[in-house]
Design a protein around this motif. Structure first.
Motif, PDB file in Angstrom:
ATOM      1  N   PRO A  97       0.827  -1.209   0.000  1.00  0.00           N
ATOM      2  CA  PRO A  97       0.000   0.000   0.000  1.00  0.00           C
ATOM      3  C   PRO A  97       0.861   1.259   0.000  1.00  0.00           C
ATOM      4  CG  PRO A  97      -0.763  -1.564   1.660  1.00  0.00           C
ATOM      5  CD  PRO A  97       0.540  -2.083   1.147  1.00  0.00           C
ATOM      6  N   GLY A  98       0.394   2.280  -0.688  1.00  0.00           N
ATOM      7  CA  GLY A  98       1.081   3.562  -0.664  1.00  0.00           C
ATOM      8  C   GLY A  98       2.392   3.603  -1.410  1.00  0.00           C
ATOM      9  N   SER A  99       2.641   2.602  -2.275  1.00  0.00           N
ATOM     10  CA  SER A  99       3.928   2.553  -2.974  1.00  0.00           C
ATOM     11  C   SER A  99       3.888   3.232  -4.337  1.00  0.00           C
ATOM     12  CB  SER A  99       4.358   1.089  -3.150  1.00  0.00           C
ATOM     13  OG  SER A  99       3.367   0.366  -3.860  1.00  0.00           O
ATOM     14  N   GLY A 100       2.725   3.725  -4.742  1.00  0.00           N
ATOM     15  CA  GLY A 100       2.625   4.455  -6.005  1.00  0.00           C
ATOM     16  C   GLY A 100       2.463   3.566  -7.217  1.00  0.00           C
ATOM     17  N   LYS A 152       9.024  -1.826  -2.620  1.00  0.00           N
ATOM     18  CA  LYS A 152       9.100  -2.136  -1.196  1.00  0.00           C
ATOM     19  C   LYS A 152       8.735  -0.963  -0.297  1.00  0.00           C
ATOM     20  CE  LYS A 152      12.699  -5.619  -1.962  1.00  0.00           C
ATOM     21  NZ  LYS A 152      11.797  -6.758  -1.743  1.00  0.00           N
ATOM     22  N   THR A 153       8.753   0.237  -0.824  1.00  0.00           N
ATOM     23  CA  THR A 153       8.596   1.416   0.027  1.00  0.00           C
ATOM     24  C   THR A 153       7.146   1.875   0.088  1.00  0.00           C
ATOM     25  OG1 THR A 153      10.833   2.131  -0.524  1.00  0.00           O
ATOM     26  CG2 THR A 153       9.360   3.770   0.441  1.00  0.00           C
ATOM     27  N   VAL A 187       8.961  -0.964   5.140  1.00  0.00           N
ATOM     28  CA  VAL A 187       9.824   0.119   4.693  1.00  0.00           C
ATOM     29  C   VAL A 187       8.949   1.319   4.381  1.00  0.00           C
ATOM     30  CG1 VAL A 187      11.506   0.874   2.987  1.00  0.00           C
ATOM     31  CG2 VAL A 187      11.428  -1.531   3.676  1.00  0.00           C
ATOM     32  N   THR A 188       9.201   2.421   5.054  1.00  0.00           N
ATOM     33  CA  THR A 188       8.388   3.612   4.841  1.00  0.00           C
ATOM     34  C   THR A 188       9.278   4.843   4.895  1.00  0.00           C
ATOM     35  OG1 THR A 188       6.516   4.921   5.654  1.00  0.00           O
ATOM     36  CG2 THR A 188       7.832   3.765   7.299  1.00  0.00           C
ATOM     37  N   THR A 189       8.855   5.892   4.220  1.00  0.00           N
ATOM     38  CA  THR A 189       9.614   7.144   4.227  1.00  0.00           C
ATOM     39  C   THR A 189       9.101   8.106   5.287  1.00  0.00           C
ATOM     40  OG1 THR A 189       8.133   8.116   2.556  1.00  0.00           O
ATOM     41  CG2 THR A 189      10.096   6.959   1.765  1.00  0.00           C
ATOM     42  N   ARG A 190       7.975   7.760   5.931  1.00  0.00           N
ATOM     43  CA  ARG A 190       7.383   8.651   6.931  1.00  0.00           C
ATOM     44  C   ARG A 190       7.761   8.180   8.338  1.00  0.00           C
ATOM     45  NH1 ARG A 190       3.082  12.065   5.401  1.00  0.00           N
ATOM     46  NH2 ARG A 190       2.364  11.768   3.259  1.00  0.00           N
TER      47      ARG A 190
END
Length: 555
Positions: free
Chosen positions: A5-8, A251-252, A276-279
Motif C-alpha cells: 500500500p502507498g507505494s505508487g 518495497k517502500t 519500509v516507509t519514508t514517513r
C-alpha cells in the motif's frame, strides 16, 4: 509489479501507459488499461488526463467486463460463428434477479431451503471451472443453466456470461488473439489480485501461450479482499514467477507513518522490521467502548471535532466499519453531532454514468478550479458512455446545464435536465444496462421522498470530491483511498473475522487482509474501537474483540 500500500503502483502504471502511448505505439494502434471497478477506472482516467493524455482513443481505460463486452464479444463473436452473442443486451438488475428466482424455483421447487443457492451459483459462474461445478452437485449446475437460458430467451446476458463468452473466443480462436494484438499491442492491468480467473485466462491467452500482446500488471496479494467474486490472489504470484516475466517488487510505503506500517505488517503475521516507509512517526491506538457501537460513534464524533478544531480538514478523516448497517449507525451519530459526512450507502452504485454525473456536479457547483476536473476530460467521459457520435451530439446541451448550475441548486433539479438530454438525443436507449439501472436508483434517491432528497448540486459533487466531509465507508469499499486520520469501528469477533469464517480458511485470511487494507489507508494516525459484543436481529453476541487485534499485539 508487486507493491505494498502507498507505494505508487497506480501512479507508475498510468505514467508508463502515457509514455507508451506517446513513444511506443504505432499510429492507429491502442493501449488498454484494465481494472475491476468503475471507480478504479475513473481514477485511472483522471490520472491519465492530469498528465495531459486524452482518454478514449489511443489510451482506452475500462473495467474488465466493459473491455470483454465492447472489445471482444460484440465486435468478434459474429466472425467466430456466434452472431447472436453480439445482439444480446446486458441484463438489467431486475431481469437477473427475476431469472435467478425463477431458475431456483424451477429446479428446487417452492418448499426447499435455498438460502445459499443464489450465492453458490454466482460464485461458480465466476470461477469458470468444471471441477467447481462437480463439487456443488447437479442441482446447482441445473440452476445456472436454467438461469442463463431464461436470460438469453429474453435477449440478455449478464456480466459473468460476458466473461465466459470472451474467454471462449480468446482461447479457442486464433484470429481473435491476432485481432486483439493488432488493435491493442499493450495490455495494462491494475490491481491484478482482484480480478477473477476469467480475466487471468484472457490475459494468458493474449500474452503467453501463443499470444504476443505485451502485459504490464500491477498488484498486491496482501490487498486481495474480493474473494466472493472468485478472485485468487495467488494467480498474481504465479504470473510474476513465470520465466518469461520480468518481476519488479516495490518495497517502500510512501503513505503510512512508520508505526502504522509496522503494525500493518503484524496484522499480516509478519515481522514489522520488513516494513519500509519514508514517513517517521504515526500513531496507533486501540480503545474499548463497552457500551456498544453507539458509544464508539460518540467517541469518534468527539475526536473528529477535536481534530477539526486543531486544523485537520474533514475530508482527511475516514470512519470505517465492517458492514453497511454499522456505517448507517455511525452516520446517524455523526450527523447528530453536526458532522457532515460522505456516505451514499446503497442509494445507488457507482457506474460510468453515475460517476460522470457526480463529477459534472463537482465541476459545476463546487468551483471549477477546486473540483479537480477539467471540462474537456468530463466531456470525453460523457462521450464514452455510449456511441461516441450519439453522445457528442448532446455535448452543447450538457455544457449549458453545467454553466447555469449554482451550488445550492437541488441535486434533483441538476440531474433531471441531463436525463432529459439523454432522452431527447436517444442516448438513453443505447446506455449500458447497469448505467440505466443505477440512474433510475439515483433519481429515486434524489427525489423528494428519497434518501438523498436534501442534497444540493454541491452535495452531489462533493461525493466525488470528498471535500469538506468525513468519509464513512465499509472496510471493503475503502480500498484505494487514503486519509490523514482513520477510525476503524466495530472490530468485534464475529464481525471481523466474520462468524462463518473458520481459522485457516481462505475466508479467514481474506478477513485479515481486509483489516490490513483498512489499517493502511492512514497516513498519520489510526484509532481502532471495539466493545467486545454486538447485537444482531436475534441475539447479543459477546465474543470479545477481534482476534486479529490480539494476534497483531495491538491489545
Amino acid at each position: 509489479m508487486l507493491a505494498p500500500p502507498g507505494s505508487g503502483k497506480t501512479k507508475l502504471l498510468v505514467t508508463k501507459a502515457v509514455w507508451l502511448a506517446n513513444n511506443a505505439l504505432d499510429p492507429g494502434r491502442r493501449l488498454a488499461c484494465i481494472t475491476l471497478t468503475n471507480p478504479a477506472a475513473a481514477e485511472l482516467r483522471s490520472r491519465a488526463r492530469s498528465l495531459g493524455q486524452p482518454v478514449g482513443r489511443t489510451v482506452v481505460v475500462a473495467t474488465v467486463h466493459s473491455y470483454a463486452w465492447s472489445q471482444i464479444v460484440r465486435p468478434l463473436a459474429p466472425a467466430a460463428g456466434f452472431p447472436e452473442w453480439s445482439e444480446f443486451e446486458l441484463a438489467p438488475r431486475n431481469e437477473t434477479n427475476a431469472a435467478m428466482r425463477e431458475a431456483i424455483r424451477y429446479v428446487f421447487g417452492p418448499q426447499s431451503d435455498t438460502r445459499f443457492v443464489d450465492a453458490t451459483v454466482k460464485r461458480n459462474r465466476k470461477l469458470l471451472s468444471e471441477d467447481s461445478w462437480e463439487a456443488t452437485g447437479d442441482k446447482i449446475r441445473a440452476v445456472a443453466l436454467r438461469y442463463e437460458s431464461l436470460l438469453r430467451a429474453n435477449g440478455y446476458v449478464d456480466f459473468d456470461g460476458v466473461i465466459a463468452m470472451a474467454v471462449r473466443l480468446v482461447e479457442q480462436y486464433q484470429f481473435v488473439r491476432t485481432v486483439l494484438h493488432a488493435r491493442y499491442p499493450y495490455l495494462m492491468v491494475d490491481e491484478y489480485q482482484d480480478l477473477a480467473p476469467g480475466l487471468h485466462r484472457i490475459v494468458t491467452a493474449l500474452s503467453f501461450d501463443d499470444g504476443e500482446t505485451t502485459l504490464f500488471a500491477v498488484g498486491d496479494p496482501d490487498q486481495a479482499i474480493y474473494g466472493w467474486t472468485g478472485t485468487r490472489p495467488e494467480l498474481l504470484l504465479e504470473l510474476a514467477n513465470l520465466p518469461s516475466v520480468h518481476r519488479v517488487d516495490l518495497k517502500t510505503n510512501y503513505r503510512c507513518g512508520a508505526r502504522i506500517a509496522e503494525a500493518g505488517r503484524r496484522i499480516l503475521g509478519r515481522e514489522p522490521s520488513a516494513a519500509v516507509t519514508t514517513r517517521a512517526g504515526g500513531t496507533v491506538t486501540v480503545r474499548c467502548e463497552s457500551r456498544g457501537l453507539t458509544a464508539q460513534a460518540g467517541y469518534i464524533a468527539g475526536r473528529i471535532l477535536e481534530l477539526q478544531s486543531s486544523g485537520t480538514l474533514l475530508h482527511e478523516i475516514a470512519v470505517l466499519a465492517p458492514t453497511h448497517d454499522d456505517c448507517n449507525e455511525l452516520v446517524s451519530v455523526l450527523n447528530d453531532h453536526g458532522i457532515t459526512v460522505a456516505w451514499r450507502a446503497d442509494a445507488y452504485a457507482s457506474t460510468p454514468l453515475t460517476l460522470v454525473l457526480e463529477a459534472f456536479a463537482a465541476w459545476a457547483a463546487c468551483g471549477r478550479e477546486n473540483s479537480g476536473y477539467g471540462l474537456g476530460g468530463l466531456l470525453d467521459a460523457w462521450r464514452q458512455l455510449a456511441d461516441w457520435d450519439t453522445m457528442s451530439a448532446s455535448v452543447d446541451d450538457v455544457v449549458a446545464v453545467l454553466l447555469t448550475t449554482s451550488a445550492d441548486r437541488p441535486a434533483t433539479d441538476f440531474v433531471e435536465p441531463i436525463v432529459a438530454i439523454l432522452e431527447s438525443s436517444e442516448a438513453m436507449s443505447v446506455l449500458r444496462s447497469d448505467d440505466a439501472d443505477e440512474l433510475t436508483r439515483m433519481r429515486g434517491a434524489l427525489a423528494s421522498d428519497g434518501a438523498m432528497a436534501a442534497f444540493s448540486a454541491a452535495d452531489l459533487g462533493r461525493i466525488r470530491m470528498r471535500d469538506g466531509r468525513v468519509e464513512v465507508s465499509t472496510m471493503s469499499a475503502s480500498k484505494g483511498l487514503e486519509f490523514d486520520h482513520v477510525f476503524i469501528a466495530a472490530l468485534e469477533q464475529g464481525k471481523l473475522p466474520y462468524y462463518k469464517s473458520q481459522r485457516g480458511t481462505p475466508e479467514w485470511e481474506e478477513d485479515r487482509r481486509k483489516f490490513y487494507v483498512s489499517f493502511t489507508r492512514a497516513r498519520h494516525a489510526v484509532e481502532v474501537l471495539y466493545s467486545g459484543w454486538y447485537s444482531t436481529s436475534w441475539a447479543r453476541k459477546s465474543n470479545g474483540p477481534s482476534i486479529f487485534l490480539r494476534e497483531a499485539g495491538l491489545i
